[in-house]
Every structure is written in C-alpha cells, then in structure tokens.
Enzyme design. Structure first.
Site, PDB file in Angstrom:
ATOM      1  N   HIS A 120       0.861  -1.187   0.000  1.00 40.07           N
ATOM      2  CA  HIS A 120       0.000   0.000   0.000  1.00 40.07           C
ATOM      3  C   HIS A 120       0.900   1.241   0.000  1.00 40.07           C
ATOM      4  O   HIS A 120       1.874   1.290   0.751  1.00 40.07           O
ATOM      5  CB  HIS A 120      -0.904  -0.007   1.240  1.00 40.07           C
ATOM      6  CG  HIS A 120      -1.919   1.091   1.209  1.00 40.07           C
ATOM      7  ND1 HIS A 120      -3.042   1.043   0.418  1.00 40.07           N
ATOM      8  CD2 HIS A 120      -1.957   2.289   1.840  1.00 40.07           C
ATOM      9  CE1 HIS A 120      -3.743   2.155   0.583  1.00 40.07           C
ATOM     10  NE2 HIS A 120      -3.104   2.935   1.439  1.00 40.07           N
ATOM     11  N   ASP A 161      -6.688  -3.336   3.095  1.00 33.43           N
ATOM     12  CA  ASP A 161      -5.558  -2.693   3.793  1.00 33.43           C
ATOM     13  C   ASP A 161      -5.520  -2.933   5.296  1.00 33.43           C
ATOM     14  O   ASP A 161      -4.949  -2.124   6.036  1.00 33.43           O
ATOM     15  CB  ASP A 161      -5.557  -1.167   3.536  1.00 33.43           C
ATOM     16  CG  ASP A 161      -5.582  -0.846   2.052  1.00 33.43           C
ATOM     17  OD1 ASP A 161      -4.932  -1.576   1.281  1.00 33.43           O
ATOM     18  OD2 ASP A 161      -6.265   0.121   1.666  1.00 33.43           O
TER      19      ASP A 161
END
Ligand code: GRF
Length: 215
Positions: A120, A161
């Site tokens: 990420h 995430d």
C-alpha cells in the site's frame, strides 16, 4: 531496515520451491520488479500473472517474460472451484498483490493465510481502506500536510488494507511536495523494497515482523 517489530515469525519455506502468482490490475511496474528479481532463481519462480483487466500493462510484462497469465472477471474471482483449480494447476503457494483493485474473497484469504501480501502506498493504518488507492492516497496525504509518507507491506485479510503489517518504510515530505511528487517518491520506495521483502519472507533468511494477530 525493519523499523516496526513485535512478534517475530518466520514462514520457514526455505526447503521448498515457491511458486508465486502476482495479481495486478494496472501498469504492473511492481510486478515487473518482482519478475526481474526472481528471474534467474531456482528456488522461487513467478509462475502466474492474474489480472481483472484485459488491457492491463502487467500483461505485456507477462508476455515478454514468458509467464502464463489469467484474465478474470469479478465473478470468476469469487468462484472458489475455478480460482483454486487454476492456482493448483500452476502449483501456486504464495500470492503477491501489486495494485490489484478487487477485494480478495474469504476462501482465498483462508487458503493463503500468511501467504498473501499486498503493498500500500502510505503508512497504514492511515490512508487505507475503500477508495484509498492511486492518486487518492497521495492527495489525502498532501491535504493533511503530513511530514512523512511511505510504504506498507502487509498480509491480506478480507478487508482492504487491514492485514498484519510485515514491513514499513518512510519517506520525509516537504511542504512543497505535490501529490505527484509524493507518488513518485513512494513508488520508488515500492520498487526498492517489495521484491526484497517477499524474498526474505519466502526464503526464511530474514524473519518477518508482524504487528497484529493472524491476518
Ligand atoms: C502501487 O502504488 C501499489 O502501492 C498499489 O498499487 C500501485 C500499483 O502500481 N497497491 P504498479 O501497477 O505496480 O505500477
């Protein structure tokens, strides 16, 4: 540099050959770095590229490097028999998400628990979750006048995430940095670290540091 370390774990896969599948939806610049990193290795191989876009740049990398590719729809991704069948066919034992935009279904998360990584482009848990991808992330970082951003490599769970963090690396920001400049510097960090962290996890040469509970 392993800046955030709590419970030390190791995947201990050092005695078996690992076959990686890379899932990517976009240009695939991270996928390319990973392909190149493992290209001449006998112990780790990028065995399959999976994408949900038939015009994704990652498909060109697959062709050039003679790696089989699979184009799937959102519905096919949820088809357990189909997906697990394909992954079995190519002997896949580790999945790397590199800009893959579809949510990973629960059966796949369970089958590849601690064997599926994502990267990420921010320091999770900040700037993560639904809608936080691409330039949205860097615009939000800029808007909040953050003095640093960075990358997070984490295991994958069923929420965007939120899986256990394996590795983070920061980059300092100045007030003058535009979202585009932040994006450029963060992507450079991704290219520098993602393949190396995958390698260290798979070969067991360096133990990973996981911050949270399983997945
Ligand atoms: C990267 O910024 C990664 O952090 C995010 O998606 C982007 C993929 O870029 N998950 P690329 O396709 O590898 O160039």
């Amino acid at each position: 540099m392993w800046p955030m370390r709590r419970n030390i774990i190791s995947l201990d896969l050092s005695s078996v050959k690992s076959n990686i599948a890379i899932f990517a939806s976009g240009s695939g610049s991270n996928a390319l770095k990973i392909i190149e990193h493992f290209e001449n290795r006998s112990d780790v191989s990028v065995a399959l590229i999976v994408t949900n876009r038939d015009n994704a740049g990652v498909l060109n990398h697959a062709t050039r490097h003679q790696i089989p590719s699979l184009i799937i729809t959102k519905n096919l991704l949820s088809d357990e028999a189909f997906i697990l069948g394909k992954l079995n066919l190519f002997g896949i034992d580790f999945i790397v998400l590199a800009g893959f935009l579809l949510l990973i279904p629960e059966f796949l998360v369970k089958r590849f628990a601690r064997k599926m990584l994502n990267i990420h482009p921010a320091l999770l848990p900040k700037y993560g979750g639904p809608g936080m991808y691409g330039s949205n992330v860097h615009r939000a970082v800029k808007q909040a006048q953050e003095t640093e951003s960075g990358i997070t490599i984490h295991f994958v769970n069923t929420k965007y995430d939120e899986g256990g963090i394996v590795y983070q690396h920061t980059v300092s920001l100045s007030q003058d940095d535009t979202p585009e400049e932040i994006a450029r510097r963060v992507l450079a960090l991704e290219h520098l670290h993602y393949a190396r962290v995958i390698d260290q996890l798979l070969t067991g040469r360096v133990h990973s540091a996981e911050l949270q509970s399983d997945n």
